[in-house]
Motif scaffolding. Structure first.
Motif, mmCIF file in Angstrom:
data_model
loop_
_atom_site.group_PDB
_atom_site.id
_atom_site.type_symbol
_atom_site.label_atom_id
_atom_site.label_comp_id
_atom_site.label_asym_id
_atom_site.label_seq_id
_atom_site.Cartn_x
_atom_site.Cartn_y
_atom_site.Cartn_z
ATOM 1 N N LEU A 1 -96.361 40.890 34.965
ATOM 2 C CA LEU A 1 -95.548 40.326 36.040
ATOM 3 C C LEU A 1 -94.619 41.401 36.593
ATOM 4 O O LEU A 1 -94.042 42.178 35.830
ATOM 5 N N PRO A 2 -94.459 41.456 37.903
ATOM 6 C CA PRO A 2 -93.626 42.504 38.500
ATOM 7 C C PRO A 2 -92.142 42.220 38.319
ATOM 8 O O PRO A 2 -91.720 41.072 38.116
ATOM 9 N N LYS A 3 -91.354 43.262 38.409
ATOM 10 C CA LYS A 3 -89.903 43.115 38.351
ATOM 11 C C LYS A 3 -89.441 42.257 39.535
ATOM 12 O O LYS A 3 -89.890 42.424 40.653
ATOM 13 N N GLY A 4 -88.582 41.291 39.242
ATOM 14 C CA GLY A 4 -88.094 40.398 40.286
ATOM 15 C C GLY A 4 -88.834 39.084 40.372
ATOM 16 O O GLY A 4 -88.425 38.189 41.107
ATOM 17 N N ALA A 5 -89.952 38.948 39.620
ATOM 18 C CA ALA A 5 -90.718 37.700 39.652
ATOM 19 C C ALA A 5 -89.897 36.562 39.055
ATOM 20 O O ALA A 5 -89.190 36.738 38.069
ATOM 21 N N ARG A 6 -90.017 35.386 39.668
ATOM 22 C CA ARG A 6 -89.299 34.207 39.192
ATOM 23 C C ARG A 6 -90.195 33.435 38.218
ATOM 24 O O ARG A 6 -91.369 33.193 38.499
ATOM 25 N N VAL A 7 -89.639 33.075 37.076
ATOM 26 C CA VAL A 7 -90.418 32.432 36.028
ATOM 27 C C VAL A 7 -89.586 31.365 35.318
ATOM 28 O O VAL A 7 -88.380 31.228 35.560
ATOM 29 N N LEU A 8 -90.252 30.636 34.440
ATOM 30 C CA LEU A 8 -89.576 29.811 33.437
ATOM 31 C C LEU A 8 -89.822 30.505 32.105
ATOM 32 O O LEU A 8 -90.963 30.824 31.774
ATOM 33 N N ALA A 9 -88.773 30.738 31.347
ATOM 34 C CA ALA A 9 -88.925 31.438 30.072
ATOM 35 C C ALA A 9 -88.195 30.682 28.968
ATOM 36 O O ALA A 9 -87.143 30.079 29.202
ATOM 37 N N ARG A 10 -88.758 30.738 27.789
ATOM 38 C CA ARG A 10 -88.135 30.061 26.635
ATOM 39 C C ARG A 10 -86.934 30.881 26.170
ATOM 40 O O ARG A 10 -87.052 32.068 25.878
ATOM 41 N N PHE A 11 -85.792 30.216 26.092
ATOM 42 C CA PHE A 11 -84.586 30.909 25.640
ATOM 43 C C PHE A 11 -84.682 31.110 24.124
ATOM 44 O O PHE A 11 -85.054 30.194 23.391
ATOM 45 N N PRO A 12 -84.361 32.335 23.637
ATOM 46 C CA PRO A 12 -84.496 32.629 22.201
ATOM 47 C C PRO A 12 -83.787 31.619 21.305
ATOM 48 O O PRO A 12 -82.690 31.159 21.614
ATOM 49 N N THR B 1 -84.385 28.596 20.774
ATOM 50 C CA THR B 1 -84.372 27.219 21.274
ATOM 51 C C THR B 1 -85.801 26.833 21.603
ATOM 52 O O THR B 1 -86.713 27.678 21.559
ATOM 53 N N SER B 2 -86.017 25.574 21.956
ATOM 54 C CA SER B 2 -87.352 25.134 22.383
ATOM 55 C C SER B 2 -87.361 24.814 23.870
ATOM 56 O O SER B 2 -88.286 24.181 24.367
ATOM 57 N N THR B 3 -86.327 25.272 24.590
ATOM 58 C CA THR B 3 -86.161 24.921 25.998
ATOM 59 C C THR B 3 -86.435 26.118 26.905
ATOM 60 O O THR B 3 -86.073 27.254 26.584
ATOM 61 N N PHE B 4 -87.083 25.832 28.043
ATOM 62 C CA PHE B 4 -87.373 26.854 29.047
ATOM 63 C C PHE B 4 -86.350 26.746 30.179
ATOM 64 O O PHE B 4 -85.984 25.650 30.594
ATOM 65 N N TYR B 5 -85.922 27.907 30.676
ATOM 66 C CA TYR B 5 -84.945 27.950 31.762
ATOM 67 C C TYR B 5 -85.441 28.885 32.864
ATOM 68 O O TYR B 5 -86.193 29.839 32.595
ATOM 69 N N PRO B 6 -85.004 28.662 34.113
ATOM 70 C CA PRO B 6 -85.361 29.587 35.200
ATOM 71 C C PRO B 6 -84.805 30.978 34.913
ATOM 72 O O PRO B 6 -83.677 31.127 34.435
ATOM 73 N N ALA B 7 -85.616 31.983 35.195
ATOM 74 C CA ALA B 7 -85.209 33.367 34.925
ATOM 75 C C ALA B 7 -85.902 34.309 35.895
ATOM 76 O O ALA B 7 -86.810 33.914 36.626
ATOM 77 N N THR B 8 -85.461 35.562 35.865
ATOM 78 C CA THR B 8 -86.037 36.614 36.701
ATOM 79 C C THR B 8 -86.490 37.763 35.817
ATOM 80 O O THR B 8 -85.745 38.190 34.919
ATOM 81 N N ILE B 9 -87.711 38.249 36.049
ATOM 82 C CA ILE B 9 -88.205 39.393 35.279
ATOM 83 C C ILE B 9 -87.385 40.627 35.631
ATOM 84 O O ILE B 9 -87.287 41.007 36.800
ATOM 85 N N ALA B 10 -86.788 41.248 34.601
ATOM 86 C CA ALA B 10 -85.993 42.461 34.817
ATOM 87 C C ALA B 10 -86.794 43.715 34.483
ATOM 88 O O ALA B 10 -86.648 44.751 35.140
ATOM 89 N N LYS B 11 -87.646 43.617 33.448
ATOM 90 C CA LYS B 11 -88.472 44.766 33.073
ATOM 91 C C LYS B 11 -89.531 44.326 32.071
ATOM 92 O O LYS B 11 -89.464 43.233 31.503
ATOM 93 N N ARG B 12 -90.521 45.161 31.873
ATOM 94 C CA ARG B 12 -91.530 44.940 30.841
ATOM 95 C C ARG B 12 -91.046 45.667 29.594
ATOM 96 O O ARG B 12 -91.069 46.897 29.515
ATOM 97 N N ALA B 13 -90.550 44.915 28.608
ATOM 98 C CA ALA B 13 -89.962 45.530 27.423
ATOM 99 C C ALA B 13 -91.017 46.302 26.625
ATOM 100 O O ALA B 13 -90.799 47.450 26.242
#
Length: 262
Positions: free
Chosen positions: A202-213, A215-227
């Motif tokens: 996924l490119p930097k800046g892509a909008r996604v839903l990601a699981r917060f560490p 927790t079992s819940t997903f939140y809106p987020a933005t890709i900052a980098k490929r770790a």
């Protein structure tokens, strides 16, 4: 139109819809969906950009919208497409001010303006293709929308007569497994490690839903980098800010990033 800061002076005053009253995440989703070049961190600028786009690119027949809504309440199957517009809302052209350009038939023969307009708008909007249902296999992990939140869940069964899936909370720390019955529209299939091998990162800046560490819940987020190969660095909306004033970057597993629209 409403306020929301000193930078609302560019807000289109003739628009009766007050975008400044919408939640910031709602405005961000609108800007993301229509690819607007607006600063997502400056709410007044974001509201103005969304309002301008809405005014220019959408034509709303308020009378038709209300009539269709009333008809839908009485009989949900009674509301159909008419003249290329759906429920009184149709896309406007890219002409200045959002006005539709007059067709040659309209300019030369006013008596045929109604039929030519209907034909033109119908031609502009091709019929939607019926979405093919692909059944999600049992055991597959998904982001499941329960009430207003997306949680990590596992498919346990497809109930054919209800056209719904039975899913259970996949939280490893949960003492009891809670089950839900959800439609496919409420599920986002998460990628497996095998599938990620053949997918582009996924490119930097892509909008996604990601699981917060943790927790079992997903939140809106933005890709900052490929770790690294199997992780992304993301910035969760409304997360805490670091010493530099920017939202911190959090590492998440690539298998816990929902890449479909939400």
């Amino acid at each position: 139109a409403g306020g929301g800061g000193g930078r609302m002076n560019s807000y289109p005053r003739e628009l009766h819809v007050d975008f400044s009253k919408l939640r910031t995440n709602t405005l961000r989703r609108y800007a993301w969906y229509y690819k607007l070049s607006a600063n997502a961190d400056v709410r007044p600028e974001l509201a103005s950009s969304c309002a301008k786009h809405f005014m220019v690119h959408l034509d709303v027949d308020e009378g038709q919208v209300l009539a269709n809504f009333e008809a839908y309440i009485i009989n949900p199957n009674s509301v159909k497409r008419s003249g290329g517009a759906l429920n009184g809302v149709s896309h406007a052209s890219s002409a200045p001010g959002g006005k539709r350009p007059l067709s040659a038939t309209t300019t030369t023969n006013s008596s045929s303006s109604s039929s030519s307009s209907s034909a033109a708008s119908t031609a502009d909007e091709p019929p939607a293709k019926k979405k093919r249902h692909v059944q999600i296999p049992e055991g597959r992990l998904v982001a499941a929308k329960v009430k207003d939140n997306y949680i990590l869940a596992r498919i346990t069964k497809y109930v054919k007569r209800k056209k719904a899936y039975r899913v259970e909370d996949a939280d490893e720390m949960a003492r009891e497994r809670v089950s839900f019955e959800l439609s496919q529209d409420q599920l986002i299939v998460l990628p497996t490690e095998e599938e990620l091998v053949s997918r582009k990162a996924l490119p930097k800046g892509a909008r996604v839903l990601a699981r917060f560490p943790k927790t079992s819940t997903f939140y809106p987020a933005t890709i900052a980098k490929r770790a690294d190969k199997n992780k992304y660095g993301v910035r969760f909306d409304d997360d805490e800010k670091g010493p530099d004033g920017n939202i911190r970057v959090v590492k998440v597993n690539a298998t816990e990033v929902a890449i479909e629209s939400f």
